[in-house]
Design an enzyme around this catalytic site. Structure first.
Site, PDB file in Angstrom:
ATOM      1  N   GLU A 100     -38.413 -22.171  -2.960  1.00 10.69           N
ATOM      2  CA  GLU A 100     -37.816 -20.747  -2.944  1.00 10.69           C
ATOM      3  C   GLU A 100     -38.218 -19.856  -1.832  1.00 10.69           C
ATOM      4  O   GLU A 100     -39.071 -19.222  -2.103  1.00 10.69           O
ATOM      5  CB  GLU A 100     -37.809 -20.082  -4.455  1.00 10.69           C
ATOM      6  CG  GLU A 100     -36.934 -20.714  -5.512  1.00 10.69           C
ATOM      7  CD  GLU A 100     -36.979 -19.892  -6.847  1.00 10.69           C
ATOM      8  OE1 GLU A 100     -37.550 -19.054  -6.904  1.00 10.69           O
ATOM      9  OE2 GLU A 100     -36.660 -20.723  -7.932  1.00 10.69           O
ATOM     10  N   GLU A 131     -34.770 -26.762 -10.604  1.00 13.93           N
ATOM     11  CA  GLU A 131     -35.081 -26.030 -11.699  1.00 13.93           C
ATOM     12  C   GLU A 131     -33.916 -25.372 -12.389  1.00 13.93           C
ATOM     13  O   GLU A 131     -32.994 -24.785 -11.855  1.00 13.93           O
ATOM     14  CB  GLU A 131     -36.012 -24.960 -11.270  1.00 13.93           C
ATOM     15  CG  GLU A 131     -37.531 -25.519 -10.573  1.00 13.93           C
ATOM     16  CD  GLU A 131     -38.367 -24.095 -10.345  1.00 13.93           C
ATOM     17  OE1 GLU A 131     -37.849 -23.287 -10.797  1.00 13.93           O
ATOM     18  OE2 GLU A 131     -39.257 -24.423  -9.253  1.00 13.93           O
TER      19      GLU A 131
END
Ligand code: BGC
Length: 454
Positions: free
Chosen positions: A162, A356
């Protein structure tokens, strides 16, 4: 099931579970520094967390109990290279060797994230991602170190977890307001440098790997599903997926467009009035480092429909929407799993892993010693069944990693948000599998036997 047909995994991150912050020669990361400076909720810190550093066998047993075929974890850079440059720390390296060997021994494929946010403090002190030459050089060496240490046994990597979050918590909204926020232009330069660092580590990993490796980038993806299956709504949802948001780092294209197409999205540059004169010749070619797959972390999503001009507008939520902190309902999420993945795959043409997906709930251990979390199990089921529907239709989606193995340190929120399949008692460090742990285990088992989740 063919081996590696579809990966069912869980994901974790070093800072969030390991603890052992000052043990065996580990250096300080920015999260130790944020903790020390009081940047975490109510002065909590990341020094012990789940103490996985000292409870590896117990955690491997939890992984084994799920019947997973993959485990995504991150390396704490300051644990293996305490200052982010110079000497390596053998005790830290030993820990990851034990983890990798332990996973392989139970038939679980290790997937390494090089950087899930624990920047060695000295690099931060020298400007971190705002110091182009330093960050590129450090990541280039770090990629080589990881390849040399672990690529004999590990084949899947992502350099970053991220990118958007990194720029956000370090520069745009610094943790605990310990440091002052940077401008949009500075943050954009940070984005550019991060993309260079991603490429630098990717090239090193490929160059020094001891076997063919697969390297992807993992980003948070805000995905959209159409409200109805009309052509107009589908196109509106596709448009929304690749639109430029009101937040510099909030768009899928901020990071993916330059990596895949070798330019910063012009709409982004225009919208935020960004100066691109700092970009050097050759940068954009370098950034296009040909990832082998796309990792999507999916926590949010919305349903949209087309207005009279074909533009996306938010569709009303179902009256049965379940409201909880991630702000969507399980049914909506499931549609997003199908459509979002389809749009991403068609647009970028890369194999996809859901690296995720999960939710936090107000879990507690009840008077019978049980932790019941039916919502989490149901979300996983609906989400995975839509993913598999996409796969059956020929979309190249190759795996799902639930976030996360056990309740852990949720960054600046400290220990207030529980995302785990396993309940962690943060006072005693006792682990208790939740209902969702068993449900996920049963889904995986059923898939292995029948190709279906139930
Ligand atoms: C991060 C995790 C985090 C999760 C839940 C993701 O953005 O990769 O580290 O715990 O979201 O907030």
């Amino acid at each position: 099931m063919k081996e590696n047909d579809f990966l069912f995994g869980v994901a974790t991150a070093s800072v969030q579970i390991e603890g052992g912050a000052f043990q065996d020669g580990k250096g300080k990361s920015v999260w130790d520094y944020y903790s020390e400076k009081g940047g975490i909720f109510r002065g909590q810190n990341c020094y012990t967390c789940c103490d996985s550093y000292n409870r590896l066998d117990e955690d491997l047993a939890l992984i084994k109990g799920l019947g997973l075929n993959a485990y995504r974890f991150s390396i704490s850079w300051p644990r293996i290279q305490p200052l982010g440059s110079g000497e390596l720390n053998q005790k830290g390296i030993d820990y990851y060797n034990r983890l990798i060997d332990g996973l392989l021994a139970i038939g679980v494929k290790p997937f390494i994230t090089l950087f899930h946010w624990d920047l060695p403090l000295p690099i931060h002190e020298q400007g971190g991602f705002l110091n182009r030459d330093l960050i590129v050089e450090r990541f280039s060496e770090y990629g080589k170190i990881i390849a040399e240490l672990f690529s004999d046994r590990v084949e899947m990597f992502s350099v970053f977890n991220e990118a958007a979050a990194i720029i956000d918590f370090m520069y745009l909204q610094p943790v605990g307001k310990i440091e002052s926020a940077k401008t949009q232009q500075e943050a954009f330069e940070g984005v550019h440098n991060l993309l260079l660092a991603n490429a630098a580590a990717t090239y090193s990993l490929r160059k020094y790997a001891k076997q063919p490796v697969r390297i992807g980038m993992v980003n948070c993806s805000n995905l959209y599903a159409p409200y109805t299956e009309s052509k107009e709504d589908i196109e509106a949802a596709r448009k929304a997926t690749f639109a430029i948001s009101d937040n510099l780092i909030g768009s899928t294209n901020t990071f993916w467009h330059p990596i895949m197409f070798g330019e910063h999205d012009k709409r982004l540059v225009e919208k935020f009035n960004l100066d691109t004169s700092f970009i050097r010749d050759g940068d954009m070619d370098y950034i296009m480092c040909k990832p082998d797959f796309m990792g999507c972390n999916v926590y949010n999503g919305e349903t949209v429909r087309a207005d009279e001009n074909g533009n996306p507008v938010l569709a009303p939520h179902s009256l049965n929407a379940v409201n909880y902190s991630m702000g969507y309902d399980p049914a909506g999420m499931a549609g997003i799993a199908y459509w979002g993945i389809k749009f991403m795959s068609e647009h970028f043409g890369l194999p996809i892993y859901i690296t995720e997906s999960g939710t936090d709930l107000p879990d507690l251990k009840d008077r019978y010693g049980k932790v019941s979390d039916p919502v989490r199990g149901e979300i996983i089921y609906r989400y995975c069944s839509n993913l598999l529907k996409a796969k059956d239709e020929g979309i190249d989606v190759r795996g799902y990693f639930a976030w996360t193995l056990m309740d852990n340190f949720e960054w600046s929120s400290g220990f207030t948000r529980r995302f785990g399949l396993v309940y962690t008692d943060f006072e005693t460090l006792e682990r208790t599998p939740k209902q969702s742990y068993y449900e996920y285990r049963d889904m995986i088992d059923c898939y292995k036997k029948t190709g279906k989740l139930m």
